[in-house]
Design a protein around this motif. Structure first.
Motif, PDB file in Angstrom:
ATOM      1  N   GLY A  99      -8.116   2.544  -1.858  1.00 54.87           N
ATOM      2  CA  GLY A  99      -7.556   3.893  -1.908  1.00 54.87           C
ATOM      3  C   GLY A  99      -6.349   4.104  -1.024  1.00 54.87           C
ATOM      4  N   ASP A 100      -5.800   3.057  -0.452  1.00 52.93           N
ATOM      5  CA  ASP A 100      -4.651   3.166   0.448  1.00 52.93           C
ATOM      6  C   ASP A 100      -3.363   3.161  -0.370  1.00 52.93           C
ATOM      7  OD1 ASP A 100      -2.687   2.966   2.366  1.00 52.93           O
ATOM      8  OD2 ASP A 100      -3.800   1.562   3.614  1.00 52.93           O
ATOM      9  N   PRO A 101      -2.567   4.217  -0.310  1.00 49.66           N
ATOM     10  CA  PRO A 101      -1.320   4.228  -1.089  1.00 49.66           C
ATOM     11  C   PRO A 101      -0.301   3.188  -0.612  1.00 49.66           C
ATOM     12  CG  PRO A 101      -1.430   6.124   0.380  1.00 49.66           C
ATOM     13  CD  PRO A 101      -2.762   5.463   0.449  1.00 49.66           C
ATOM     14  N   ASP A 102      -0.454   2.700   0.618  1.00 51.06           N
ATOM     15  CA  ASP A 102       0.478   1.718   1.166  1.00 51.06           C
ATOM     16  C   ASP A 102      -0.025   0.286   1.036  1.00 51.06           C
ATOM     17  OD1 ASP A 102       2.285   3.719   2.018  1.00 51.06           O
ATOM     18  OD2 ASP A 102       1.091   4.069   3.820  1.00 51.06           O
ATOM     19  N   ARG A 103      -1.005   0.064   0.165  1.00 51.49           N
ATOM     20  CA  ARG A 103      -1.556  -1.287   0.083  1.00 51.49           C
ATOM     21  C   ARG A 103      -0.542  -2.322  -0.425  1.00 51.49           C
ATOM     22  NH1 ARG A 103      -4.004   1.756  -3.784  1.00 51.49           N
ATOM     23  NH2 ARG A 103      -3.841   1.083  -5.969  1.00 51.49           N
ATOM     24  N   PRO A 104       0.454  -1.995  -1.297  1.00 47.70           N
ATOM     25  CA  PRO A 104       1.444  -3.029  -1.635  1.00 47.70           C
ATOM     26  C   PRO A 104       2.193  -3.546  -0.408  1.00 47.70           C
ATOM     27  CG  PRO A 104       1.545  -1.236  -3.223  1.00 47.70           C
ATOM     28  CD  PRO A 104       0.646  -0.780  -2.108  1.00 47.70           C
ATOM     29  N   ARG A 105       2.546  -2.626   0.482  1.00 46.57           N
ATOM     30  CA  ARG A 105       3.229  -3.059   1.710  1.00 46.57           C
ATOM     31  C   ARG A 105       2.307  -3.915   2.571  1.00 46.57           C
ATOM     32  NH1 ARG A 105       4.572   1.825   5.168  1.00 46.57           N
ATOM     33  NH2 ARG A 105       2.458   1.463   5.907  1.00 46.57           N
ATOM     34  N   PHE A 106       1.033  -3.528   2.644  1.00 42.41           N
ATOM     35  CA  PHE A 106       0.078  -4.328   3.396  1.00 42.41           C
ATOM     36  C   PHE A 106       0.021  -5.747   2.854  1.00 42.41           C
ATOM     37  CE2 PHE A 106      -4.170  -6.193   3.414  1.00 42.41           C
ATOM     38  CZ  PHE A 106      -4.468  -6.232   4.773  1.00 42.41           C
ATOM     39  N   TRP A 107      -0.041  -5.893   1.517  1.00 39.13           N
ATOM     40  CA  TRP A 107      -0.164  -7.225   0.930  1.00 39.13           C
ATOM     41  C   TRP A 107       1.081  -8.070   1.194  1.00 39.13           C
ATOM     42  CZ3 TRP A 107      -4.448  -9.422  -0.065  1.00 39.13           C
ATOM     43  CH2 TRP A 107      -5.541  -8.719  -0.556  1.00 39.13           C
ATOM     44  N   VAL A 122     -11.886 -14.984   2.562  1.00 34.72           N
ATOM     45  CA  VAL A 122     -12.910 -13.935   2.635  1.00 34.72           C
ATOM     46  C   VAL A 122     -12.291 -12.599   3.034  1.00 34.72           C
ATOM     47  CG1 VAL A 122     -14.992 -13.209   3.826  1.00 34.72           C
ATOM     48  CG2 VAL A 122     -14.769 -15.576   3.099  1.00 34.72           C
ATOM     49  N   SER A 123     -11.374 -12.613   3.994  1.00 34.84           N
ATOM     50  CA  SER A 123     -10.729 -11.373   4.435  1.00 34.84           C
ATOM     51  C   SER A 123      -9.863 -10.784   3.327  1.00 34.84           C
ATOM     52  CB  SER A 123      -9.880 -11.641   5.683  1.00 34.84           C
ATOM     53  OG  SER A 123     -10.677 -12.105   6.752  1.00 34.84           O
ATOM     54  N   SER A 124      -9.235 -11.643   2.519  1.00 39.65           N
ATOM     55  CA  SER A 124      -8.426 -11.149   1.393  1.00 39.65           C
ATOM     56  C   SER A 124      -9.304 -10.444   0.361  1.00 39.65           C
ATOM     57  CB  SER A 124      -7.682 -12.310   0.738  1.00 39.65           C
ATOM     58  OG  SER A 124      -6.806 -12.939   1.654  1.00 39.65           O
ATOM     59  N   LEU A 125     -10.442 -11.035   0.049  1.00 38.40           N
ATOM     60  CA  LEU A 125     -11.365 -10.399  -0.891  1.00 38.40           C
ATOM     61  C   LEU A 125     -11.908  -9.089  -0.325  1.00 38.40           C
ATOM     62  CD1 LEU A 125     -13.285 -13.606  -2.038  1.00 38.40           C
ATOM     63  CD2 LEU A 125     -11.623 -12.284  -3.373  1.00 38.40           C
ATOM     64  N   PHE A 126     -12.161  -9.054   0.965  1.00 39.52           N
ATOM     65  CA  PHE A 126     -12.612  -7.830   1.620  1.00 39.52           C
ATOM     66  C   PHE A 126     -11.517  -6.762   1.557  1.00 39.52           C
ATOM     67  CE2 PHE A 126     -13.472  -5.032   5.175  1.00 39.52           C
ATOM     68  CZ  PHE A 126     -14.857  -4.910   5.185  1.00 39.52           C
ATOM     69  N   ALA A 127     -10.266  -7.178   1.759  1.00 41.58           N
ATOM     70  CA  ALA A 127      -9.153  -6.225   1.762  1.00 41.58           C
ATOM     71  C   ALA A 127      -8.970  -5.566   0.410  1.00 41.58           C
ATOM     72  CB  ALA A 127      -7.863  -6.940   2.179  1.00 41.58           C
ATOM     73  N   ARG A 128      -9.266  -6.288  -0.668  1.00 39.57           N
ATOM     74  CA  ARG A 128      -9.114  -5.713  -2.007  1.00 39.57           C
ATOM     75  C   ARG A 128      -9.931  -4.436  -2.147  1.00 39.57           C
ATOM     76  NH1 ARG A 128     -10.840  -9.485  -6.915  1.00 39.57           N
ATOM     77  NH2 ARG A 128     -12.789  -9.399  -5.706  1.00 39.57           N
ATOM     78  N   ALA A 129     -11.163  -4.440  -1.635  1.00 36.45           N
ATOM     79  CA  ALA A 129     -12.003  -3.241  -1.726  1.00 36.45           C
ATOM     80  C   ALA A 129     -11.708  -2.271  -0.591  1.00 36.45           C
ATOM     81  CB  ALA A 129     -13.478  -3.646  -1.693  1.00 36.45           C
ATOM     82  N   TYR A 130     -11.451  -2.781   0.589  1.00 31.55           N
ATOM     83  CA  TYR A 130     -11.261  -1.924   1.756  1.00 31.55           C
ATOM     84  C   TYR A 130     -10.022  -1.041   1.605  1.00 31.55           C
ATOM     85  CZ  TYR A 130     -10.757  -0.591   6.663  1.00 31.55           C
ATOM     86  OH  TYR A 130     -10.622   0.122   7.835  1.00 31.55           O
ATOM     87  N   LEU A 131      -8.966  -1.567   0.982  1.00 31.75           N
ATOM     88  CA  LEU A 131      -7.709  -0.835   0.842  1.00 31.75           C
ATOM     89  C   LEU A 131      -7.514  -0.259  -0.552  1.00 31.75           C
ATOM     90  CD1 LEU A 131      -5.501  -3.399   2.750  1.00 31.75           C
ATOM     91  CD2 LEU A 131      -6.088  -1.121   3.561  1.00 31.75           C
TER      92      LEU A 131
END
Length: 583
Positions: free
Chosen positions: A100-108, A89-98
């Motif tokens: 617009g985050d340019p650093d989302r690849p690093r987050f993943w 559930v948190s992973s699916l939430f993160a897809r939308a939450y991040l």
């Protein structure tokens, strides 16, 4: 393919699939595919927990340290179930939450690596495998805490990694004492090995401290209120909902529960757990940031599980009931706390009007769960805890009252959280489906926990008994009444405003260290001044001696420069030359 073969592949995929995705994310050619699959990385673990659990145990003796993995047993299945649900559930939430985050690849990268470690340690069946996955989860989570790169997040990351290393050193020392030369000791044998050891008390202390850092135990909790506000919201949800339960699972796996009595350690855990349940609330009420409030709530809620663990340590006969109670409490807390964390993200994207009222209602449901309101999973979790209080070594009359007072305190903290979190924007904003659908799914899972809880049928019947209903209702009503009185006094102008920085005791430690640093610097300066005076004295003495030598040399030169002295020296030299030729 047989069902057992499928179960084996799913067991491997449960931890390897997110790890492979994390490895592929930095590759720009694979990144679009990995980004599409990343939100579903926990799906193999969920499939394993729901339908294929306990069918096979994988034994990789060819691995460097050897590895045994399996999903059999009630404890493993229960932890795997709520861990996989929350991560998915948190992973699916993160897809939308991040989005617009340019650093989302690093987050993943860090998010998926942490997921792999979390699932792997639940599946681990030997000491070496558990330590490997535990370390992976610990160090990968650092990247989640420092994701935004601000000064506050970097400081939170430093505190987290220092305390994590403290826990790792304690665990490594305990593991080496437990396994000796055989690093692949089966986890089922570890409690007996610890109980039979001549260093049993030391091992228990190392394990309590080592896993207690991750579990947020009292005095070892200081990273929690710093890390939760720093990490992105989906990361905070799994940090508080799933990762800190890894410490509880470690306690259940390694401590000699049901095998040997450790009354001193048990009493310490009971006292520390009860103290944490009130300490977390007291500090949480002084906070103004929603995620910090939830962090202190986790400290409080983990205190109940610590106290239950202490009962089992002191009374081995209570181990089966304590294990079942802790499992259900951990499951209830993971889903409710995850829903509250994700709800903070939804609330920030919601405006006034009916969307805001719906979000406030959605926040109130898991908040009532944590408070232990009647007919909630929280009430059932507290019933399971109260049932084992009678087996405590002492305080069988006092502890139930302390649990009720803890419920009052939790109610106050949850009211404080909801009031600080409900949407206040004047715009009529509606959160996107990418945010509210995962959050609503987690709320439904939390409600579903009450429908099919992992407790005995007798305990489920107690949920609707008149006495139980009142026992669950009056602490919540008392908390609401106290909050109403406080609100009324505030309306009349009476304000008592106390704000403590997140990290609480850490600031006391910082103050002590700063004072110690000043003392050390003052001592160094004093020593330097003494050394300087001594050097000056030595230089003065050397200067005086040099002056005397120069004066003596000048006198000698003056004497030699006289004509009589030169003649006498010449005569003496001539005599020496004649004597040398003669002999």
């Amino acid at each position: 393919m047989t069902l057992d073969g499928l179960a084996a592949w799913v067991t491997i995929a449960a931890f390897s699939f997110p790890l492979l995705l994390a490895a592929g994310m930095p590759n720009r050619f694979l990144r679009p595919l990995v980004a599409a699959l990343a939100p579903w990385a926990a799906l193999p673990a969920l499939i394993l927990a729901v339908g294929l659990h306990g069918r096979v145990t994988i034994d990789w003796s060819a691995a460097v340290l050897g590895m045994r993995l399996g999903s059999g047993g009630t404890m493993t299945r229960g932890f795997l179930l709520f861990t996989a649900c929350l991560w998915l559930v948190s992973s699916l939430f993160a897809r939308a939450y991040l989005a617009g985050d340019p650093d989302r690849p690093r987050f993943w990268v860090f998010f998926l690596a942490t997921l792999s470690g979390n699932v792997g340690l639940v599946l681990a069946q030997d000491v070496a495998s558990l330590y490997l996955f535990y370390a992976l989860m610990t160090y990968a989570a650092y990247g989640l805490i420092v994701h935004d790169g601000t000064g506050a997040s970097r400081r939170a990351g430093r505190v987290y990694i220092v305390m994590a290393l403290l826990g790792e050193m304690s665990l490594l020392a305990a593991f080496l004492l437990i396994v000796g030369a055989d690093i692949n000791v089966d986890l089922r044998d570890v409690p007996r090995v610890v109980a039979a050891s001549s260093l049993r008390e030391l091992l228990a202390a190392l394990l309590l401290v080592g896993f207690g850092v991750k579990a947020g135990a009292l005095l070892l909790h200081m990273w929690l209120p710093l890390a939760h506000p720093a990490a992105p919201i989906p990361a905070s949800a799994v940090l508080s909902g799933a990762m800190i339960k890894a410490g509880v699972l470690g306690w259940l796996r390694f401590l000699p529960l049901g095998v040997a009595a450790l009354p001193v350690h048990g009493s310490v855990c009971i006292v520390a757990g009860v103290a944490a349940s009130f300490f977390g609330v007291a500090l949480g009420l002084t906070q103004r940031e929603s995620k910090t409030i939830l962090a202190y709530s986790s400290v409080s809620q983990m205190g109940f599980m610590t106290a239950a663990l202490g009962i089992s340590l002191a009374n081995p006969g209570a181990a089966p009931e304590v294990g079942a109670a802790i499992l259900f409490y951990a499951m209830h807390h993971a889903l409710a706390k995850g829903a509250l964390f994700l709800g903070t993200g939804v609330a920030r994207a919601t405006g006034s009007g009916w969307p805001g009222r719906l979000v406030a209602l959605g926040l109130s449901l898991p908040a009532l769960d944590l408070a232990g309101a009647p007919l909630s999973s929280g009430s059932l979790a507290k019933i399971s805890l109260k049932n084992i209080v009678a087996q405590a070594p002492w305080g069988t009359t006092l502890l139930p009252w302390l649990l009720s007072l803890g419920a009052i305190a939790s109610t106050l903290l949850m009211i404080h959280f909801v009031l600080r979190t409900i949407p206040r924007s004047a715009e009529r904003l509606v959160p996107g489906a990418g945010l509210w659908v995962p959050w609503a799914s987690l709320l439904l899972l939390d409600i579903g926990l009450l429908v099919r809880p992992p407790v005995a049928p007798a305990d489920l019947g107690l949920l609707v008994a008149a006495g139980t209903l009142w026992a669950a209702a009056w602490p919540v009503l008392a908390g609401v009444a106290i909050a109403a009185v406080g609100w009324r006094l505030r309306r009349r102008g009476t304000r008592v405003r106390v704000e403590l920085p997140p990290g609480d005791l850490l600031y006391l430690v910082d103050a002590v260290l700063m004072k110690l640093q000043r003392v050390i610097l003052a001592a160094r300066d004093a020593w330097a001044r003494v050394e300087l005076r001594q050097r000056r004295a030595r230089l003065v003495a050397i200067g005086r001696l040099s002056n005397r030598l120069l004066e003596a040399a000048e006198r000698g030169e003056a004497a030699l420069s006289a004509f009589g002295a030169i003649g006498l020296l010449f005569l003496l030299l001539a005599v020496l030359v004649v004597a040398a030729q003669r002999f």
